[in-house]
Every structure is written in structure tokens, then in C-alpha cells.
Scaffold this motif. Structure first.
Motif, PDB file in Angstrom:
ATOM      1  N   THR A 213       4.281  -9.567  -6.341  1.00  0.00           N
ATOM      2  CA  THR A 213       2.898  -9.856  -6.707  1.00  0.00           C
ATOM      3  C   THR A 213       2.031  -8.633  -6.408  1.00  0.00           C
ATOM      4  N   MET A 215       0.166  -5.808  -5.036  1.00  0.00           N
ATOM      5  CA  MET A 215       0.193  -5.274  -3.675  1.00  0.00           C
ATOM      6  C   MET A 215      -1.203  -4.866  -3.201  1.00  0.00           C
ATOM      7  N   ASN A 217      -5.041  -5.498  -4.052  1.00  0.00           N
ATOM      8  CA  ASN A 217      -5.975  -6.269  -4.870  1.00  0.00           C
ATOM      9  C   ASN A 217      -7.225  -5.441  -5.188  1.00  0.00           C
ATOM     10  N   GLN A 253       1.816  -7.871   1.720  1.00  0.00           N
ATOM     11  CA  GLN A 253       0.716  -7.432   0.858  1.00  0.00           C
ATOM     12  C   GLN A 253      -0.278  -6.627   1.693  1.00  0.00           C
TER      13      GLN A 253
END
Length: 302
Positions: A213, A215, A217, A253
Motif C-alpha cells: 500500500t 508508503m 501519503n 508505513q
């Protein structure tokens, strides 16, 4: 380091110019178009300038890798050379052997002979100089003199100069005005805007093999943009440190806090920030986290 943790095949944010990570920023694409057009038309001098970390060497290497077969290239990456050293370097790159005590006259004769041979083979010779702002003034003048060689229709040697803005200041000197007049194509590299930075970070993660997903944002990228002003090299430094921090905490993340800590630990990114104890604390915390990650996960154990 953190490759296994994030499912990466290689480090995505190294500082070594790697053409496999070339993203094709608008500024970079336009620079390559200018270079390609200028080389096709046989112009004598071409100049590409940009601030430190904007990707000049990456474009230089991409140009070298993608030159058409009919070009014979000579590449000088470190041009802090005297006129004699510059002549020797150019001769070596073009496959010309000079005597130990070769002077300007011998160099000119041998280089001219070699360039005529290249021209007779229906090829073109191009000299590419990186970090050209480091060229001494007398060496720049020597460069101009041995690019005087030409046929009735075109120059026998084209020269591409890559340099920092200081190159423009040097070329503005009165004693270099003849060379400055010969620069027919030039381009100034620009930094990334926010949207380009977001795409750039995602692109490098994908090339490195990341398939998870998002990494970094959008909030993370805004912090990156504010601290780097869109300079790719600083973005790489901050992203690498942020990934190290996330790895040290076992996170999958990167968070805005990781970006802030990376900024605090990076002199080039936080020079414009006023000093306060919070940033000092954050910098020390980054060091502790990194050292802790090495303690629990020594190199070679993952």
C-alpha cells in the motif's frame, strides 16, 4: 538494512545517479529534447544548468546511454583540469595518443586528424563535460580553441556542458565572451512541484520492487516538499531516513512524524528552520532509533 522489511529488491532512494530510476520529470524531458535537437543540428556548444541535486548528472548519463550509434562520445566527469590536462583527457577519450610533452600544436593536429576520420565515417564527435562550473577559466578558453575545428557545413566536435548556476557566472566574464556567444542551445533545470514529487516518490518505490500500500501519503509528501523545495537529492535523503525510522520501529508505513524526524536530522533540509530544542531532541531520537535497529537487526541477519 530495511529491504526485507518492506519487500524491496534494492534501496529506492540512493544518491548515486541510476538511469533505471529515471522518472521523466517535465524539466528533465525538456532538457533531453533540447540536447537531442541541438546535437542533431550539429551546433557547437550546448549548456544545461541546474541547482545542486536537480538531476544534472542523471541526465548526463542518460544522454550518454542513449546517444545514437553515429555519435562518438567523450565524457569528462571531473573537469577541474589545467589546459594541458584537459587536452590529454579529451585525447584519451577519443582514442588519440599524445607524446608526454605534447603542446597545443601537436594536440590540435592529432585531434583534428581523429575528428576528420570520425567525420569521414559519417559519424559525429561529442564531448560531454559534467560539473563544468569547475573548469578553470584558462581551460575553458582552451576548450574554445580546439572546438574551432570544422568542415564547411558543421563543427567537427560538439560540446555539451552540464553545470551549476556558477557556470553562468563564469561564462559572463569578459574574457570568455567569445565562448558564451557560441552557446546556441541552453536549458535551466527546475525543481519538482508537489504533484511531481508525489509521483517521483511512488515511482522510485515501484522500481525498487515495492508492491504494498502507499508508503508515503500526501501529508508526508507535503512535508517532503516543504523541506526540500522539490530538489530530488534532498527528497532522496529524507525518504531514505524516514524508511530507516519506520523500519526501526517495526512500522510498515512511513508517518509524518518519521518525515519530521528525518528533516530534523538533515542539515540541507532544516537550515531555514529556526533552532529550537524540539528539533535537537528529534535529531537525537533519530540517532537512537537507527542505532537500536542495528542492535536488534545487525547487518546480514535479514
Amino acid at each position: 538494512m530495511y529491504l526485507y522489511h518492506f519487500g524491496l529488491q534494492e534501496l529506492p532512494f540512493t544518491l548515486t545517479p541510476n538511469t533505471s530510476y529515471f522518472f521523466g520529470l517535465p524539466s528533465h524531458n525538456q532538457a533531453i529534447e533540447v540536447l537531442t535537437t541541438a546535437l542533431k543540428t550539429g551546433e557547437g556548444f550546448i549548456k544545461v544548468t541546474g541547482e545542486v541535486g536537480t538531476g544534472k548528472t542523471l541526465i548526463c548519463r542518460k544522454l550518454l546511454n542513449e546517444l545514437p550509434d553515429h555519435f562518438v562520445s567523450a565524457y569528462i566527469p571531473n573537469p577541474y583540469l589545467s589546459p594541458a590536462e584537459l587536452r590529454a583527457a579529451v585525447a584519451r577519450e577519443l582514442g588519440v595518443t599524445l607524446s608526454i610533452d605534447a603542446d597545443q600544436q601537436e594536440f590540435t593536429q592529432r585531434i583534428q586528424q581523429r575528428l576528420i576520420e570520425i567525420n569521414q565515417q559519417h559519424k559525429a564527435a561529442v564531448l560531454i563535460i559534467d560539473e563544468a562550473q569547475a573548469l578553470p577559466v584558462e581551460s575553458i578558453e582552451a576548450l574554445r580553441l580546439f572546438t574551432n575545428l570544422e568542415t564547411e557545413s558543421r563543427k567537427l566536435l560538439q560540446v555539451v556542458l552540464f553545470g551549476q548556476p556558477e557556470l553562468n557566472q563564469k561564462l559572463a566574464l569578459p574574457e570568455l565572451r567569445q565562448l558564451k556567444q557560441r552557446i546556441t542551445f541552453s536549458y535551466q533545470l527546475a525543481c519538482m512541484d508537489l504533484e511531481q514529487l508525489i509521483q517521483y516518490v511512488q515511482h522510485r518505490m515501484r522500481v525498487a520492487g515495492y508492491r504494498g500500500t502507499e508508503m508515503f501519503n500526501r501529508r508526508c509528501c507535503k512535508l517532503l516538499f516543504r523541506a526540500s523545495q522539490g530538489t530530488p537529492r534532498i527528497v532522496n535523503v529524507l525518504c531514505h531516513k524516514a524508511l530507516m525510522l519506520a523500519y526501526g520501529e517495526g512500522k510498515l508505513q512511513v508517518s509524518p512524524r518519521h518525515i519530521q524526524l528525518a528533516i530534523a536530522d538533515t542539515e540541507a533540509a532544516w537550515q531555514s528552520r529556526p533552532f529550537n530544542w524540539l528539533w535537537l531532541y528529534a535529531s537525537l531520537l533519530l540517532v537512537m532509533l537507527v542505532l537500536g535497529s542495528y542492535y536488534f537487526y545487525p547487518p546480514g541477519t535479514l
